[in-house]
Design a protein around this motif. Structure first.
Motif, PDB file in Angstrom:
ATOM      1  N   PHE A 171     -12.078  -4.410   7.066  1.00 18.09           N
ATOM      2  CA  PHE A 171     -10.711  -4.146   7.511  1.00 18.09           C
ATOM      3  C   PHE A 171      -9.923  -3.378   6.462  1.00 18.09           C
ATOM      4  CE2 PHE A 171     -11.853  -7.236  10.584  1.00 18.09           C
ATOM      5  CZ  PHE A 171     -10.936  -7.188  11.623  1.00 18.09           C
ATOM      6  N   LEU A 172      -9.218  -2.357   6.909  1.00 18.84           N
ATOM      7  CA  LEU A 172      -8.307  -1.617   6.043  1.00 18.84           C
ATOM      8  C   LEU A 172      -7.006  -2.398   5.873  1.00 18.84           C
ATOM      9  CD1 LEU A 172      -8.757   1.886   7.722  1.00 18.84           C
ATOM     10  CD2 LEU A 172      -9.745   1.162   5.548  1.00 18.84           C
ATOM     11  N   CYS A 173      -6.333  -2.161   4.763  1.00 18.53           N
ATOM     12  CA  CYS A 173      -5.019  -2.771   4.557  1.00 18.53           C
ATOM     13  C   CYS A 173      -3.966  -1.943   5.297  1.00 18.53           C
ATOM     14  CB  CYS A 173      -4.674  -2.817   3.073  1.00 18.53           C
ATOM     15  SG  CYS A 173      -2.960  -3.329   2.794  1.00 18.53           S
ATOM     16  N   PRO A 174      -3.232  -2.549   6.232  1.00 20.22           N
ATOM     17  CA  PRO A 174      -2.257  -1.783   7.017  1.00 20.22           C
ATOM     18  C   PRO A 174      -1.044  -1.335   6.233  1.00 20.22           C
ATOM     19  CG  PRO A 174      -2.072  -4.108   7.514  1.00 20.22           C
ATOM     20  CD  PRO A 174      -3.276  -3.962   6.627  1.00 20.22           C
ATOM     21  N   ALA A 175      -0.814  -1.932   5.069  1.00 22.09           N
ATOM     22  CA  ALA A 175       0.403  -1.622   4.315  1.00 22.09           C
ATOM     23  C   ALA A 175       0.283  -0.364   3.468  1.00 22.09           C
ATOM     24  CB  ALA A 175       0.766  -2.804   3.409  1.00 22.09           C
ATOM     25  N   ARG A 176      -0.913   0.130   3.270  1.00 21.22           N
ATOM     26  CA  ARG A 176      -1.106   1.291   2.382  1.00 21.22           C
ATOM     27  C   ARG A 176      -0.819   2.592   3.145  1.00 21.22           C
ATOM     28  NH1 ARG A 176      -3.762   0.650  -2.509  1.00 21.22           N
ATOM     29  NH2 ARG A 176      -4.316  -1.514  -2.969  1.00 21.22           N
ATOM     30  N   GLU A 177       0.040   3.411   2.583  1.00 18.20           N
ATOM     31  CA  GLU A 177       0.418   4.662   3.244  1.00 18.20           C
ATOM     32  C   GLU A 177      -0.765   5.610   3.450  1.00 18.20           C
ATOM     33  OE1 GLU A 177       3.828   6.434   1.482  1.00 18.20           O
ATOM     34  OE2 GLU A 177       5.124   4.696   1.885  1.00 18.20           O
ATOM     35  N   PRO A 178      -1.708   5.732   2.501  1.00 14.58           N
ATOM     36  CA  PRO A 178      -2.878   6.588   2.784  1.00 14.58           C
ATOM     37  C   PRO A 178      -3.687   6.102   3.987  1.00 14.58           C
ATOM     38  CG  PRO A 178      -2.700   6.162   0.435  1.00 14.58           C
ATOM     39  CD  PRO A 178      -1.714   5.252   1.105  1.00 14.58           C
ATOM     40  N   VAL A 179      -3.751   4.802   4.182  1.00 15.45           N
ATOM     41  CA  VAL A 179      -4.427   4.258   5.368  1.00 15.45           C
ATOM     42  C   VAL A 179      -3.672   4.654   6.626  1.00 15.45           C
ATOM     43  CG1 VAL A 179      -4.987   2.115   6.599  1.00 15.45           C
ATOM     44  CG2 VAL A 179      -5.523   2.332   4.168  1.00 15.45           C
ATOM     45  N   GLN A 180      -2.377   4.541   6.587  1.00 17.50           N
ATOM     46  CA  GLN A 180      -1.558   4.908   7.742  1.00 17.50           C
ATOM     47  C   GLN A 180      -1.732   6.385   8.082  1.00 17.50           C
ATOM     48  OE1 GLN A 180       2.394   3.722   6.584  1.00 17.50           O
ATOM     49  NE2 GLN A 180       1.819   1.560   6.357  1.00 17.50           N
ATOM     50  N   ARG A 181      -1.756   7.240   7.059  1.00 14.91           N
ATOM     51  CA  ARG A 181      -1.943   8.675   7.305  1.00 14.91           C
ATOM     52  C   ARG A 181      -3.332   8.946   7.882  1.00 14.91           C
ATOM     53  NH1 ARG A 181       0.902   9.084   2.278  1.00 14.91           N
ATOM     54  NH2 ARG A 181      -1.052   9.354   1.124  1.00 14.91           N
ATOM     55  N   HIS A 182      -4.321   8.236   7.375  1.00 16.96           N
ATOM     56  CA  HIS A 182      -5.692   8.400   7.874  1.00 16.96           C
ATOM     57  C   HIS A 182      -5.770   8.032   9.358  1.00 16.96           C
ATOM     58  CE1 HIS A 182     -10.069   8.033   8.139  1.00 16.96           C
ATOM     59  NE2 HIS A 182      -9.871   6.843   8.662  1.00 16.96           N
ATOM     60  N   LEU A 183      -5.155   6.925   9.740  1.00 13.38           N
ATOM     61  CA  LEU A 183      -5.209   6.486  11.131  1.00 13.38           C
ATOM     62  C   LEU A 183      -4.431   7.433  12.046  1.00 13.38           C
ATOM     63  CD1 LEU A 183      -4.783   2.628  10.622  1.00 13.38           C
ATOM     64  CD2 LEU A 183      -6.896   3.885  11.112  1.00 13.38           C
TER      65      LEU A 183
END
Length: 263
Positions: free
Chosen positions: A34-46
Motif C-alpha cells: 500500500f502507498l501512503c495517501p498523504a505523500r504528494e508524490p503519491v498523489q501526483r502519481h495516482l
C-alpha cells in the motif's frame, strides 16, 4: 494498494506502527503493498494514472478499488485463515506512521502519533487517516471529471465497518457511485444481513449518490443470490454488482432474471 515501485520509490509506501513498510513486508499477503495517501508524490502519481486511463477512447468511467489502508482488523471469517485473533488494533497492522504522516499530524496537532499512549483511541489521529484517504479520492475524482470520465469506488460493506477496519469514510467521498462489498459470509452473517447492511449505507448517503450492493457469488447458490439481490433492492440499493464473475452459472442468471425484471 499499488506495488511495482518499491525499488524506485520505497519512501512512498505505508509504514506500520512497528516501523515496517509494506514495500518490505506486506501484511497478510505478498501483494498488500500500500502507498501512503498523504505523500504528494503519491498523489501526483495516482492522478497521472487517472489521466492515462482517461485517454482510452470510449472509456466511460474509472473504478477505484483498495482505496484504503491495509486492514487494521480483518473481517472475522478470515481470522482463522491467517491464524489471527484481532480483538483490537495490533501495531503490525496499524498504518500509516511514515515520516510524512507523523510530520503532517504533528503540524496539525503538535503531537507525534508514535508518542501517543493509545493511538487507536485518539480521535484526531483516527480522523487524520480518514481524511487522508478522502482527500486522495477527491483529487482523483476531480482529475477524472476534468477528462469527462465518471469515477466509482468499491468500499467495505457499511459506513461503520469501513471506518473501523480500513479507515474508509466513504459516505463523504466525491465519487459518482459506491459499490459496497456486502459479503455476508466474510462477517459470519446470514443472507438477511445484506438487506440491513445495504439500508445502513443508503441511509448514510441520503440519496447523494447511487449505491450498488456487491454480492459474493461463491457463497450464494442461485436461489440465495436472487434473494440477496431482492433484499438489497428492497433496502434501497440502485442495483447490485456480482463478484466473482467466473463463478456465475446459467442457474444463477436464471434465478436473477425475475428480480432484475421486477426492479
Amino acid at each position: 494498494m499499488r506495488g511495482g515501485m518499491e525499488r524506485e520509490h520505497p519512501e512512498w509506501y505505508a509504514v506500520s506502527r512497528t516501523g515496517v513498510s509494506t514495500a518490505e513486508k506486506p501484511p497478510y499477503v505478498d501483494y498488500y503493498k500500500f502507498l501512503c495517501p498523504a505523500r504528494e508524490p503519491v498523489q501526483r502519481h495516482l492522478r497521472a494514472h487517472i489521466r492515462e486511463l482517461a485517454g482510452i477512447e470510449g472509456l466511460g468511467s474509472i473504478h477505484l478499488d483498495y482505496i484504503r489502508y491495509p486492514d487494521v482488523i480483518l473481517p472475522i471469517a478470515l481470522w482463522p485463515k491467517y491464524g489471527l485473533v484481532q480483538d483490537r488494533e495490533y501495531p503490525e497492522f496499524d498504518f500509516c506512521y511514515c515520516s510524512a504522516c507523523r510530520e503532517r499530524f504533528a503540524r496539525q496537532t503538535g503531537i507525534d502519533p508514535l508518542r501517543l499512549e493509545d493511538p487507536p483511541a485518539n480521535e484526531a489521529w483516527v480522523q487524520y487517516r480518514y481524511d487522508s484517504i478522502t482527500h486522495v479520492v477527491s483529487l482523483l475524482y476531480d482529475e477524472a471529471r476534468a477528462h469527462g470520465r465518471a469515477l466509482t469506488a468499491a468500499v467495505f460493506p457499511t459506513p461503520a465497518i469501513a471506518r473501523r477496519l480500513v479507515r474508509q469514510d466513504w459516505t463523504r467521498w466525491k465519487v459518482d457511485a459506491v459499490f459496497p462489498m456486502v459479503y455476508h459470509s466474510f462477517y459470519k452473517e446470514d443472507v438477511a444481513w445484506i438487506g440491513r447492511a445495504t439500508r445502513e449505507g443508503v441511509a448514510a448517503l441520503g440519496g447523494r449518490i447511487p449505491l450498488y450492493s456487491g454480492l459474493y457469488v461463491p457463497d450464494l447458490p442461485p436461489r440465495e443470490l436472487a434473494r440477496a439481490a431482492a433484499l438489497a433492492l428492497d433496502a434501497g440499493a440502485n442495483g447490485v454488482s456480482l463478484f466473482e464473475g467466473r463463478t456465475l452459472t446459467q442457474e444463477h442468471w436464471r434465478a436473477l432474471t425475475s428480480v432484475i425484471k421486477r426492479s
